[in-house]
Each structure stands twice: as C-alpha cells, then as structure tokens.
Design an enzyme around this catalytic site. Structure first.
Site, PDB file in Angstrom:
ATOM      1  N   MET A  78       0.812  -1.210   0.000  1.00  0.00           N
ATOM      2  CA  MET A  78       0.000   0.000   0.000  1.00  0.00           C
ATOM      3  C   MET A  78       0.850   1.267   0.000  1.00  0.00           C
ATOM      4  O   MET A  78       2.062   1.225   0.199  1.00  0.00           O
ATOM      5  CB  MET A  78      -0.935   0.005   1.213  1.00  0.00           C
ATOM      6  CG  MET A  78      -1.949  -1.125   1.214  1.00  0.00           C
ATOM      7  SD  MET A  78      -3.021  -1.110   2.674  1.00  0.00           S
ATOM      8  CE  MET A  78      -4.002   0.360   2.393  1.00  0.00           C
ATOM      9  N   HIS A  79       0.200   2.392  -0.243  1.00  0.00           N
ATOM     10  CA  HIS A  79       0.722   3.751  -0.032  1.00  0.00           C
ATOM     11  C   HIS A  79       1.777   4.219  -1.040  1.00  0.00           C
ATOM     12  O   HIS A  79       2.100   5.402  -1.080  1.00  0.00           O
ATOM     13  CB  HIS A  79       1.323   3.906   1.381  1.00  0.00           C
ATOM     14  CG  HIS A  79       0.514   3.341   2.475  1.00  0.00           C
ATOM     15  ND1 HIS A  79      -0.791   3.708   2.702  1.00  0.00           N
ATOM     16  CD2 HIS A  79       0.814   2.408   3.430  1.00  0.00           C
ATOM     17  CE1 HIS A  79      -1.254   3.034   3.748  1.00  0.00           C
ATOM     18  NE2 HIS A  79      -0.298   2.247   4.194  1.00  0.00           N
ATOM     19  N   ASP A 237      -2.719  -4.878   0.455  1.00  0.00           N
ATOM     20  CA  ASP A 237      -2.253  -6.192   0.915  1.00  0.00           C
ATOM     21  C   ASP A 237      -2.933  -6.662   2.189  1.00  0.00           C
ATOM     22  O   ASP A 237      -3.272  -7.848   2.314  1.00  0.00           O
ATOM     23  CB  ASP A 237      -0.733  -6.212   1.056  1.00  0.00           C
ATOM     24  CG  ASP A 237      -0.172  -5.063   1.895  1.00  0.00           C
ATOM     25  OD1 ASP A 237      -0.954  -4.275   2.470  1.00  0.00           O
ATOM     26  OD2 ASP A 237       1.063  -4.951   1.965  1.00  0.00           O
TER      27      ASP A 237
END
Length: 488
Positions: A78-79, A237
């Site tokens: 992520m991110h 995830d």
C-alpha cells in the site's frame, strides 16, 4: 474455471492459481530489487514489478488452457506513489510505504492543517508512509517531476493498468492515500486542494470485488492470458490478506507477521480512531476495518538472525528459547521508525535490560516478543475504542513459527487460529476474482467456503499473567526514549 491472485509485495510478487472450489493449484514467486537512495528512503522501479508479473504469469499458466483462466485480481503493498506522464511513462521510481522522507510534510499536515480536519475529511491522520505526504514532498523537492504528473497510482494499480488499460483503484488501497474520504468511499476534494492534484489525475474508484475490465490484446500477448480474462480491482495487501484468511464480518481479527506487522479488525460500520493511532480504512468486503501497522515485524527477526547472528536457521535459534515470560531483555522493534501507534519516523530499535548473564537466546526472544508487544500496543487502542476481538487468525512469514504463534496467543490473551492454507494476499486476490466472476455471491460467502482452520493455539493462564507484567514494562520504554530518538 481458474482464478489468479497476484500479491505485489515489497521484495517479490507471489502468484497463485486456484479453481472455483478454492483448491490451490500452484503458487510461484518472482523477486525484484528494492533501492535505498538515502538512509530511511526506499524506492522501486514499477517496470521491475511488471516484468516480474509477466515472468510469473508465464510460469504459473504453463500447460494451462488460457481460456480456462476466468479472472485475475490483486493484493498489493500500500501507499506507494507511482506517477505516469501524458505518454503513460513512469516519471520516477515509486516511493514506497516504508519510506521515511516525508517527516516534514507529515508534520505540516498534522499540525498546520490539523489532525481534526484530516480525521473529518479522510477518517485518518497523516503518517509518513501515506501517499499524500509523498506528493507534497515531490512538489517541493522535484517540481519538474510533479509538473509532469498525468496519472497517480498505487503499486498494484500499475499492474492492473498494464493488464487492462483501465485507470482504476479500489476502496481499501485508496484508504491509505490520505486523499480519500473513507466514510463516503470517494476522493476528498479538500485533500486534493491541499496536495494540488486534480480528480482527472486520480483513478476511478471500485469496490475490491468489482470487475474493472478485461486483459488487453497487448497484455495477453505478453502474459499468455486470454482477452476474455476478467480483472477485478483487488485490494491493499492487508485487506486482501484478511479476505484470504477469512477475516470478514464485524469483529473478526487477523494478525499479519510479514515484513511489516498488522493488527486488522473488521467492522460492519465506519469507526475513526480519535486517538490518531489506528487507521480506519475501507475493507475489501464492502465494509470497513481498523488497522494498526508496524513498519518492522518478521523483518526484525530476519535482521537479527541474518545480519547480526549470521544464520538463516531460525528454527535452531528459537529452539534455545525455553522460559517464556521470564526474559529480562526488552527490544523496541522500530528499525524503520514506527507508524502505529506512535507515528514517529525517528523511533529506532533498541535493546534494554542486558546484563552479564544475557544470552544469545535472550536476545532472540526479546526480538520476537518485542514485535508482539508492539502489536499489543495497537490492540490496547482498539479495546479502548470498545472494539474487543475475542480471537484472531494469523498469517505472514512469521506465522510459520510455532513459538511466535504461542507468544501471540499469550501476549494478546486470545486464541490464535492457524490456517490450513496460509497464502494471505495472493489467495485473497484469487477469491476477489472469483467473486467478480459470479462464482460466489459476495466476499463473505467465498471466504467462509474456502478458508479452513488447521489448529487453534490457546493462551495459557500462567503465561498470560507473566506476559501481562512484561507488557506493562515494555509499554513504559518508548515514552522514556522518545526524546532520545529526537536527539539522536
């Protein structure tokens, strides 16, 4: 029919193929490099991800009739900030989730814009790993690259775009950008204004189980998939891992011991953490979840064993640990700074309490216990909010350790369910693909039919008592060290 889950991790992509009953036919992995241009920075080239996925799909589907592969979906780190120009070319390496360069931008968002505003607009406050602070950093330090931005993506969405040509993301991954109104499941106009981005630069939002498109002829030629293969939006995830572990439905809980560590608690309703410690994100099942995220979890043990002890025989090291709950050494697991609950990129790993009789086993035990103590910090915040899970599932590389599972059950004081097939985000991605293709009515039904429990590790009352004392001692160390970290 067959379904493929693609788990785009930090060090490798894992690909899994299952049939419509949930039987896992094959899993394979392909690695790629990670770069550390400066201390605390971490980047990857998105092209490396795509090349690894192409290699992996070729291996995974060898000998399989492409027409039998009905759907593909994802779990993904992520991110990360992936930016493309007007010609769909990657502008610069992706800045990853565990990159700590945005301390100044994070402080600006939390203290100048204000945590209460951020909470109202997005359901979360700023953390150094989130996507919005990365955009502010890019605008300040690389204005020429910022000016070229035509599309802003998250890592797994780059793979989805390469497969389908559809510019999309899902609600769970978008939740970790700080550009997204989690309660309303839509992009936040306030945050777009602050970050100087436009709605046209952001992907279309889908639920994780929704179909976004089909494999394009070009992608079919590269991967061996059929143009009739559907692609579902997928999930971040942790949400994908939750689907793959059956952590679906209010109150269900999952612990992930991977590179990072997470406490994931599913909720049927939106609930923001007014303590600013836990993330309130959309779940892949159409609802919500609370999550505490540690930046270093199983990676702490890998660092300790591989780089300090110079051994990869983790089992032999753990076999020396005999007296649980009696260790006099404590370890703060903040090797990459920390997110939940401290939100401090300056935090560092420390050993405390060593004496002349401290052994190698004591140090290993402290590392393992420190990770679970860190996760308990997040659990305590959830309990203070009235969210009190009664048991938890466990996944990730660290979950393969019987000792770590036992520590988890006793430090958290709850039964720990061990899965028959611990495939995490890759299985979650395959399940989301099956839901998108209509094999199951919804994510909950799919998870309940596919995910099976192999065993349950129950807490021992004597160990729970010992670990309760140890946790209370552990919890006092970080507050005393905070000013030291700032000084260092």
């Amino acid at each position: 029919m067959y379904f493929i889950g693609i788990d785009l991790g930090t060090s490798a992509v894992k690909l899994l193929m299952m049939d419509e009953t949930g039987n896992i036919l094959q899993t394979i992995s392909e690695t790629y490099p990670i770069n550390y241009p400066r201390p605390g920075w971490s980047e990857q080239n998105p092209r490396d991800w795509w090349e690894a996925v192409v290699r992996g799909l070729s291996r995974l589907t060898a000998g399989t009739d492409a027409g039998q592969i009905a759907g593909v979906s994802f779990g993904g780190q992520m991110h990360g900030l992936v930016i493309l120009d007007a010609n769909d070319q990657v502008i610069r390496p992706a800045i990853l989730w565990n990159d700590g360069r945005t301390e100044e931008e994070t402080k600006y968002l939390n203290e100048v814009i204000g945590r209460q505003k951020l909470l109202a607009w997005t359901g979360n406050v700023a953390f150094a790993g989130f996507t919005a602070p990365k955009l502010l950093w890019l605008k300040k330090h690389e204005p020429e690259n910022f000016a070229k931005i035509h599309k802003i993506m998250l890592p797994k969405d780059y793979i989805a775009y390469k497969l389908t040509g559809v510019f999309s993301t899902d609600v769970s991954d978008a939740s970790g950008t700080l550009l997204f109104d989690v309660r309303e499941r839509a992009w936040s106009e306030d945050m777009m204004d602050i970050c100087d981005v436009y709605i046209e630069q952001l992907p279309q939002i889908y639920e994780s189980y929704e179909m976004t498109g089909y494999v394009t002829p070009q992608a079919a030629g590269e991967t061996g998939l059929s143009t009739k293969c559907a692609v579902a939006a997928g999930a971040g995830d942790n949400a994908a891992a939750a689907v793959g572990t059956g952590t679906v439905g209010g109150g269900s809980c999952n612990i992930s011991l991977g590179t990072s560590g997470t406490l994931f608690i599913a909720s049927d309703t939106f609930k923001a953490d007014t303590n600013y410690a836990l993330h309130a994100f959309c779940h892949a099942d159409g609802h919500y979840h609370l999550m505490g995220c540690m930046l270093s979890a199983a990676s702490c043990n890998q660092w300790w064993s591989d780089h300090i002890l110079k051994t990869s025989d983790y089992e032999a090291e753990q076999a020396q640990i005999q007296k649980l709950g009696e260790n006099h050494v404590f370890f703060l697991p903040y090797l990459m700074g920390e997110r939940s609950p401290h939100n401090n990129p300056k935090a560092r790993g420390t050993f405390t309490g060593m004496t002349m009789d401290t052994t190698r086993a004591d140090m290993t035990q402290a590392v393992m216990e420190g990770v679970i103590f860190g996760l308990r910090d997040s659990l305590e915040i959830a309990r203070a909010l009235g969210v009190c899970p009664q048991k938890t599932k466990i996944c990730g590389g660290g979950a393969k350790s019987a000792l770590w599972r036992k520590m988890t059950a006793n430090i958290l004081n709850m039964p720990v369910e061990v899965l028959q097939n611990e495939e995490g985000p890759a299985l979650g991605g395959a399940i989301l693909a099956a839901v998108a293709c209509g094999v199951f009515q919804n994510v909950k039904e799919a998870s309940e039919k596919i995910v099976k429990i192999a065993e349950t590790v129950f807490p021992d009352s004597a160990l729970v008592t010992k670990y309760e004392d140890k946790y209370r001692r552990f919890a006092k160390i970080y507050p005393e060290m905070r000013n030291i970290f700032d000084f260092l």
